[in-house]
Design an enzyme around this catalytic site. Structure first.
Site, PDB file in Angstrom:
ATOM      1  N   TYR A 153      14.458  10.680   1.979  1.00 44.01           N
ATOM      2  CA  TYR A 153      13.008  10.643   1.757  1.00 44.01           C
ATOM      3  C   TYR A 153      12.282  10.514   3.093  1.00 44.01           C
ATOM      4  CZ  TYR A 153       8.450   8.885   0.233  1.00 44.01           C
ATOM      5  OH  TYR A 153       7.099   8.694   0.049  1.00 44.01           O
ATOM      6  N   GLU A 173       2.656   6.227  -6.652  1.00 45.13           N
ATOM      7  CA  GLU A 173       2.206   5.093  -5.838  1.00 45.13           C
ATOM      8  C   GLU A 173       1.623   4.014  -6.747  1.00 45.13           C
ATOM      9  OE1 GLU A 173       2.786   4.421  -2.857  1.00 45.13           O
ATOM     10  OE2 GLU A 173       3.337   6.350  -1.945  1.00 45.13           O
ATOM     11  N   TRP A 206       9.560   0.798  -3.298  1.00 44.71           N
ATOM     12  CA  TRP A 206       9.454   2.253  -3.404  1.00 44.71           C
ATOM     13  C   TRP A 206      10.804   2.880  -3.716  1.00 44.71           C
ATOM     14  CZ3 TRP A 206       6.181   5.618  -4.730  1.00 44.71           C
ATOM     15  CH2 TRP A 206       6.363   6.967  -4.441  1.00 44.71           C
TER      16      TRP A 206
END
Length: 260
Positions: free
Chosen positions: A67, A89, A97
């Protein structure tokens, strides 16, 4: 060395919209980052092999490294991907995350690939379906927020032509308060910015939810509206090249200070 596994990382955590609890330097269990440890006196970089360094917050977890290397900060112009980023988000609030990344494919399946036109038509039956889906984050408020934001997205596109045109109109520049050098200290000092605060305010005015200033800044970082890879990270220069190659976004009407 302290034997307690932890790291300090630049990813915000928000308990709920409007209540900012996310802080740089939050302690995160090392098992979430592949057993990696990072101390407070770090430069914010770790060895990436082949004589390169990368931002330390991604640790050694393969999903997180991919990522960081291939996605985070890369300029994004595809509306469906942008809408997905806004939604995820919001779902991250109160979570790491990495948890969202590991669930992302299931999120895409559950939300029709984040096709806003389809999500906007979701009913109470869809909410009930999603609340039973163990592969996503089963939070009624966040699910209902995603449906609401899909409707707000369609309204915004009617005005701006695309979410990309709207989002990129908020691109900050060095003259607007961006750090001259993107050091670890500079990144840690920016859980929010004047631009993310203004953008958050504008989105809320338009009816969007789960878009507090910190969540919005994480969106700005992820979509490449800013390049917050630390100086010395091998991805930073690649992102700068991508940004230059992309050029201006068609249809963008710059947001002036007065309009903010």
């Amino acid at each position: 060395m302290d034997s307690t596994p932890y790291c300090r990382w630049p990813v915000n955590i928000v308990a709920r919209d409007g209540i900012e609890l996310r802080k740089f330097g939050q302690e995160i269990e090392a098992e979430e980052l592949g057993g990696w440890r990072l101390h407070a006196d770090t430069t914010g970089l770790i060895d990436a092999g082949r004589g390169r360094q990368r931002c330390a917050w991604c640790g050694t977890d393969p999903t997180y490294v991919a990522y960081h290397d291939d996605e985070w900060g890369r300029p994004t112009f595809d509306d469906r991907r942008l809408f997905e980023k806004v939604c995820l988000e919001g779902f991250q609030s109160g979570l790491s995350w990495l948890t969202i990344l590991r669930k992302r494919e299931r999120f895409r399946e559950a939300f029709d690939g984040f096709d806003a036109a389809r999500v906007a038509r979701y009913t109470a039956r869809d909410v009930a379906r999603l609340l039973k889906d163990a592969g996503i984050v089963r939070h009624r408020g966040k699910i209902e927020s995603t449906i609401n934001n899909a409707k707000r997205y369609l309204e915004l596109v009617d005005e701006w032509g695309s979410l990309a045109a709207y989002a990129w109109s908020w691109e900050p520049h060095a003259a607007g308060g961006r750090p001259a050098a993107m050091t670890w200290e500079a990144v840690r000092a920016m859980p929010t910015t004047p631009t993310s605060t203004a953008l958050s305010k504008d989105l809320k005015k338009r009816g969007w939810t789960f878009v507090g200033p910190t969540t919005v800044y994480a969106f700005m970082q992820a979509m490449g509206l800013v390049n917050d890879h630390v100086d010395g990270c091998f991805v930073r220069r690649a992102v700068d090249r991508d940004r230059r190659a992309a050029g201006p976004v068609r249809g963008v009407r710059p947001i002036t200070a007065a309009r903010r």
